[in-house]
Design a protein around this motif. Sequence first.
Motif, PDB file in Angstrom:
ATOM      1  N   SER A 133      45.640  35.865  48.611  1.00 29.00           N
ATOM      2  CA  SER A 133      46.040  37.058  49.346  1.00 29.00           C
ATOM      3  C   SER A 133      47.311  37.679  48.753  1.00 29.00           C
ATOM      4  O   SER A 133      47.405  38.900  48.610  1.00 29.00           O
ATOM      5  CB  SER A 133      46.250  36.717  50.817  1.00 29.00           C
ATOM      6  N   GLN A 149      45.658  27.882  49.620  1.00 29.62           N
ATOM      7  CA  GLN A 149      44.953  28.567  48.542  1.00 29.62           C
ATOM      8  C   GLN A 149      44.658  30.016  48.927  1.00 29.62           C
ATOM      9  O   GLN A 149      44.790  30.930  48.111  1.00 29.62           O
ATOM     10  CB  GLN A 149      43.650  27.840  48.208  1.00 29.62           C
ATOM     11  N   MET A 150      44.276  30.206  50.177  1.00 29.97           N
ATOM     12  CA  MET A 150      43.957  31.558  50.632  1.00 29.97           C
ATOM     13  C   MET A 150      45.198  32.434  50.642  1.00 29.97           C
ATOM     14  O   MET A 150      45.133  33.619  50.289  1.00 29.97           O
ATOM     15  CB  MET A 150      43.354  31.483  52.044  1.00 29.97           C
ATOM     16  N   CYS A 196      36.091  32.969  43.457  1.00 33.88           N
ATOM     17  CA  CYS A 196      35.266  34.094  43.896  1.00 33.88           C
ATOM     18  C   CYS A 196      34.164  34.438  42.894  1.00 33.88           C
ATOM     19  O   CYS A 196      33.076  34.848  43.278  1.00 33.88           O
ATOM     20  CB  CYS A 196      36.142  35.311  44.156  1.00 33.88           C
ATOM     21  N   ASP A 250      44.144  26.960  53.680  1.00 34.71           N
ATOM     22  CA  ASP A 250      45.029  28.081  54.013  1.00 34.71           C
ATOM     23  C   ASP A 250      46.051  28.366  52.906  1.00 34.71           C
ATOM     24  O   ASP A 250      46.393  29.522  52.661  1.00 34.71           O
ATOM     25  CB  ASP A 250      45.758  27.808  55.333  1.00 34.71           C
ATOM     26  N   LEU A 271      38.698  38.455  52.926  1.00 38.67           N
ATOM     27  CA  LEU A 271      39.226  37.164  52.492  1.00 38.67           C
ATOM     28  C   LEU A 271      38.992  36.072  53.533  1.00 38.67           C
ATOM     29  O   LEU A 271      38.697  34.927  53.185  1.00 38.67           O
ATOM     30  CB  LEU A 271      40.717  37.290  52.162  1.00 38.67           C
ATOM     31  N   THR A 272      39.114  36.434  54.799  1.00 38.83           N
ATOM     32  CA  THR A 272      38.876  35.451  55.865  1.00 38.83           C
ATOM     33  C   THR A 272      37.430  34.962  55.825  1.00 38.83           C
ATOM     34  O   THR A 272      37.169  33.758  55.921  1.00 38.83           O
ATOM     35  CB  THR A 272      39.183  36.070  57.244  1.00 38.83           C
ATOM     36  N   LEU A 304      38.055  27.145  50.858  1.00 36.74           N
ATOM     37  CA  LEU A 304      39.461  27.173  50.438  1.00 36.74           C
ATOM     38  C   LEU A 304      40.352  26.867  51.631  1.00 36.74           C
ATOM     39  O   LEU A 304      40.081  27.305  52.748  1.00 36.74           O
ATOM     40  CB  LEU A 304      39.815  28.556  49.878  1.00 36.74           C
ATOM     41  N   GLN A 330      36.863  32.828  52.686  1.00 38.41           N
ATOM     42  CA  GLN A 330      37.563  31.542  52.694  1.00 38.41           C
ATOM     43  C   GLN A 330      36.625  30.434  53.142  1.00 38.41           C
ATOM     44  O   GLN A 330      36.589  29.364  52.542  1.00 38.41           O
ATOM     45  CB  GLN A 330      38.783  31.602  53.614  1.00 38.41           C
ATOM     46  N   TYR A 360      41.535  33.220  42.543  1.00 39.89           N
ATOM     47  CA  TYR A 360      40.651  34.359  42.812  1.00 39.89           C
ATOM     48  C   TYR A 360      39.539  34.423  41.773  1.00 39.89           C
ATOM     49  O   TYR A 360      38.364  34.529  42.112  1.00 39.89           O
ATOM     50  CB  TYR A 360      41.468  35.651  42.815  1.00 39.89           C
TER      51      TYR A 360
END
Length: 104
Positions: free
Chosen positions: A97, A92-93, A58, A90, A79-80, A88, A83, A54
């Motif tokens: 999250s 990492q996401m 970010c 899935d 976040l979607t 990034l 991403q 993050y």
Amino acid sequence: MKSKILILAAVTLLLVSCGTQKTASVATTEPVPVFDTTKTVALTPELEAGKNLYENSCARCHKLYDAKKFTQEEWKPILTRMQKKAKLDDTQMASISNYITSQL
């Protein structure tokens, strides 16, 4: 003439600097209670990895927002959308999250 101007400027500067001093506030005898409203969560290695992702992914483009600024439902579309921009995957996401959810 120059010396009079310099003396006048020095006196004016002295008066102005002395005139703008703030008075010290009077200390109260009773201590003021401080409440810690922040929730501290011990981060597991997985959550620590999400925090690092993050902060590093970010913060490249914008300032980091406090997790409590948005609800969990508000974070999902943010976040979607991010991403794709941060490129990034899935896994990492999901890590990011989980970290944000743990801070709510």
